[in-house]
Design a protein around this motif. Sequence first.
Motif, PDB file in Angstrom:
ATOM      1  N   GLY A  52       0.804  -1.219   0.000  1.00 24.35           N
ATOM      2  CA  GLY A  52       0.000   0.000   0.000  1.00 24.35           C
ATOM      3  C   GLY A  52       0.832   1.262   0.000  1.00 24.35           C
ATOM      4  N   THR A  53       2.032   1.205  -0.563  1.00 28.54           N
ATOM      5  CA  THR A  53       2.895   2.389  -0.612  1.00 28.54           C
ATOM      6  C   THR A  53       3.823   2.298  -1.811  1.00 28.54           C
ATOM      7  OG1 THR A  53       4.440   3.758   0.669  1.00 28.54           O
ATOM      8  CG2 THR A  53       4.744   1.375   0.809  1.00 28.54           C
ATOM      9  N   GLN A  54       4.290   3.439  -2.281  1.00 25.29           N
ATOM     10  CA  GLN A  54       5.208   3.478  -3.413  1.00 25.29           C
ATOM     11  C   GLN A  54       6.620   3.180  -2.906  1.00 25.29           C
ATOM     12  OE1 GLN A  54       5.232   7.204  -5.509  1.00 25.29           O
ATOM     13  NE2 GLN A  54       6.455   6.413  -7.221  1.00 25.29           N
ATOM     14  N   LEU A  55       7.324   2.335  -3.629  1.00 21.56           N
ATOM     15  CA  LEU A  55       8.673   1.940  -3.226  1.00 21.56           C
ATOM     16  C   LEU A  55       9.748   2.588  -4.090  1.00 21.56           C
ATOM     17  CD1 LEU A  55       7.990  -1.865  -2.631  1.00 21.56           C
ATOM     18  CD2 LEU A  55       8.259  -0.081  -0.896  1.00 21.56           C
ATOM     19  N   PHE A  56       9.413   3.013  -5.298  1.00 17.24           N
ATOM     20  CA  PHE A  56      10.377   3.672  -6.178  1.00 17.24           C
ATOM     21  C   PHE A  56       9.728   4.862  -6.853  1.00 17.24           C
ATOM     22  CE2 PHE A  56      11.972  -0.685  -6.008  1.00 17.24           C
ATOM     23  CZ  PHE A  56      13.335  -0.494  -5.808  1.00 17.24           C
ATOM     24  N   VAL A  57      10.556   5.899  -7.056  1.00 19.06           N
ATOM     25  CA  VAL A  57      10.163   7.003  -7.920  1.00 19.06           C
ATOM     26  C   VAL A  57      10.773   6.710  -9.277  1.00 19.06           C
ATOM     27  CG1 VAL A  57      10.331   9.476  -8.351  1.00 19.06           C
ATOM     28  CG2 VAL A  57      10.111   8.624  -5.998  1.00 19.06           C
ATOM     29  N   ARG A  58       9.913   6.455 -10.260  1.00 17.28           N
ATOM     30  CA  ARG A  58      10.404   6.056 -11.575  1.00 17.28           C
ATOM     31  C   ARG A  58      10.890   7.259 -12.355  1.00 17.28           C
ATOM     32  NH1 ARG A  58       7.187   2.419  -8.603  1.00 17.28           N
ATOM     33  NH2 ARG A  58       6.975   0.407  -9.699  1.00 17.28           N
ATOM     34  N   GLY A  59      12.144   7.174 -12.869  1.00 20.32           N
ATOM     35  CA  GLY A  59      12.674   8.190 -13.747  1.00 20.32           C
ATOM     36  C   GLY A  59      12.784   7.642 -15.151  1.00 20.32           C
ATOM     37  N   HIS A  60      13.383   8.436 -16.067  1.00 18.40           N
ATOM     38  CA  HIS A  60      13.488   8.016 -17.456  1.00 18.40           C
ATOM     39  C   HIS A  60      14.472   6.856 -17.599  1.00 18.40           C
ATOM     40  CE1 HIS A  60      13.475   8.064 -21.758  1.00 18.40           C
ATOM     41  NE2 HIS A  60      14.776   8.388 -21.817  1.00 18.40           N
ATOM     42  N   THR A  66      12.299   5.010  -2.442  1.00 18.54           N
ATOM     43  CA  THR A  66      11.630   5.896  -1.492  1.00 18.54           C
ATOM     44  C   THR A  66      12.114   5.582  -0.071  1.00 18.54           C
ATOM     45  OG1 THR A  66       9.793   4.392  -1.103  1.00 18.54           O
ATOM     46  CG2 THR A  66       9.586   5.926  -2.971  1.00 18.54           C
ATOM     47  N   PRO A  67      11.849   6.472   0.916  1.00 19.73           N
ATOM     48  CA  PRO A  67      12.237   6.180   2.305  1.00 19.73           C
ATOM     49  C   PRO A  67      11.671   4.844   2.808  1.00 19.73           C
ATOM     50  CG  PRO A  67      11.678   8.495   2.087  1.00 19.73           C
ATOM     51  CD  PRO A  67      11.335   7.858   0.771  1.00 19.73           C
ATOM     52  N   SER A  68      10.440   4.532   2.451  1.00 12.59           N
ATOM     53  CA  SER A  68       9.863   3.248   2.862  1.00 12.59           C
ATOM     54  C   SER A  68      10.638   2.086   2.258  1.00 12.59           C
ATOM     55  CB  SER A  68       8.392   3.169   2.436  1.00 12.59           C
ATOM     56  OG  SER A  68       7.621   4.160   3.089  1.00 12.59           O
ATOM     57  N   CYS A  69      11.029   2.253   1.012  1.00  8.81           N
ATOM     58  CA  CYS A  69      11.801   1.211   0.334  1.00  8.81           C
ATOM     59  C   CYS A  69      13.138   0.997   1.021  1.00  8.81           C
ATOM     60  CB  CYS A  69      12.004   1.605  -1.127  1.00  8.81           C
ATOM     61  SG  CYS A  69      12.998   0.422  -2.072  1.00  8.81           S
ATOM     62  N   LEU A  70      13.812   2.111   1.377  1.00  9.67           N
ATOM     63  CA  LEU A  70      15.127   2.001   2.008  1.00  9.67           C
ATOM     64  C   LEU A  70      15.052   1.293   3.359  1.00  9.67           C
ATOM     65  CD1 LEU A  70      16.596   5.525   1.129  1.00  9.67           C
ATOM     66  CD2 LEU A  70      17.194   3.316   0.109  1.00  9.67           C
ATOM     67  N   ILE A  71      13.967   1.539   4.116  1.00  9.23           N
ATOM     68  CA  ILE A  71      13.803   0.848   5.404  1.00  9.23           C
ATOM     69  C   ILE A  71      13.685  -0.656   5.195  1.00  9.23           C
ATOM     70  CG2 ILE A  71      12.204   0.524   7.346  1.00  9.23           C
ATOM     71  CD1 ILE A  71      11.530   3.515   7.118  1.00  9.23           C
ATOM     72  N   LEU A  72      12.846  -1.048   4.229  1.00 10.20           N
ATOM     73  CA  LEU A  72      12.640  -2.464   3.961  1.00 10.20           C
ATOM     74  C   LEU A  72      13.895  -3.107   3.385  1.00 10.20           C
ATOM     75  CD1 LEU A  72      10.838  -4.935   3.851  1.00 10.20           C
ATOM     76  CD2 LEU A  72       9.869  -4.084   1.700  1.00 10.20           C
ATOM     77  N   VAL A  73      14.588  -2.420   2.464  1.00  9.72           N
ATOM     78  CA  VAL A  73      15.776  -2.979   1.820  1.00  9.72           C
ATOM     79  C   VAL A  73      16.913  -3.166   2.826  1.00  9.72           C
ATOM     80  CG1 VAL A  73      17.627  -2.442   0.181  1.00  9.72           C
ATOM     81  CG2 VAL A  73      15.242  -2.199  -0.509  1.00  9.72           C
ATOM     82  N   ALA A  74      17.030  -2.269   3.811  1.00  9.73           N
ATOM     83  CA  ALA A  74      18.075  -2.425   4.827  1.00  9.73           C
ATOM     84  C   ALA A  74      17.895  -3.742   5.581  1.00  9.73           C
ATOM     85  CB  ALA A  74      18.041  -1.240   5.793  1.00  9.73           C
ATOM     86  N   THR A  75      16.649  -4.054   5.922  1.00  8.28           N
ATOM     87  CA  THR A  75      16.370  -5.317   6.611  1.00  8.28           C
ATOM     88  C   THR A  75      16.593  -6.506   5.688  1.00  8.28           C
ATOM     89  OG1 THR A  75      14.732  -4.230   8.015  1.00  8.28           O
ATOM     90  CG2 THR A  75      14.611  -6.629   7.853  1.00  8.28           C
TER      91      THR A  75
END
Length: 298
Positions: A52-60, A66-75
């Motif tokens: 229920g949250t965005q994990l990446f900001v998509r660029g070209h 995203t901050p939420s993604c970084l928290i999960l990826v650290a674990t």
Amino acid sequence: MRNFKKSVPSLTAMVALEAAARHQSFTRAAQELGVTQAAVSRQIGALEQDLGTQLFVRGHRSVEPTPSCLILVATLSKSFSEIMHSVDSIRTVTRDEVVTIGTSTAFATLWLIPRLTELHQCFPSIQIRLVSQDSRRDLNMAEVDVAVWFGTPSAENGKMLGSRHDSIFPVCSPAVAARFGTAEQFFRAPSGLIEHDTSNREWNSWKQWFAHACPGVKIPAANMRFNHYADALEAAKAGQGIVLGWDVLVQRYLRAGSLVVLGDRAVTPDGCYSVIIPLRDKRSGLSERVASWIVENL
């Protein structure tokens, strides 16, 4: 832990997430994982929907965690690293599970080697290393995990798990047995003796055997002498004479019929086969399990 599967998202998706965050690219993550970029994108999208949250900001040309993604990826990174370390440790232990068995050349050749397939079936993850010596003095207990030796039971520098006595009787080829007519003829006037020369004084010679089985009988000089017992048995199988058969070691040949027992006289020697492990089992109990298998099958 009962609800773990329901509460935690797909492991495949989390692997894709960790790789994508590390590379900051769905394409490079896909290359590392061996899947398509579209597959990684679908897995990340499904994960975002699940959380229920965005994990990446998509660029070209890149994606930004995203901050939420970084928290999960650290674990995830820490957990994946620990899992990989545990798996590598188990694989290393499995590769290093070498059990060294020290014994005499005769026991190794005639008893142990024919049973190595069965031993491996019971312990498929181990590698058996066999060290054979014809003198117990040459057998260094510090270099073996299991020792099997015939003689007076002794657990010096080790722990004895079991032992077995043996019996000794004349054996020869069927053709040689037929030439004697009756075994009593051989016992009264022995001939065609094959002797095994050994430094082990507890390994009976023909002279010792006749002293117990047929006292007073004159013993002629042996026709042949061998320093390896297996060679002496081969000579007997080839019809070249009569050799003392140790029950534990010759059973395979008796069952096959290449050797037969001459008469019904047998002598039980003073010694026995002892199965010993070092006082400190370097293999965390594995040596004792292998030694116990040998004891059970002796």
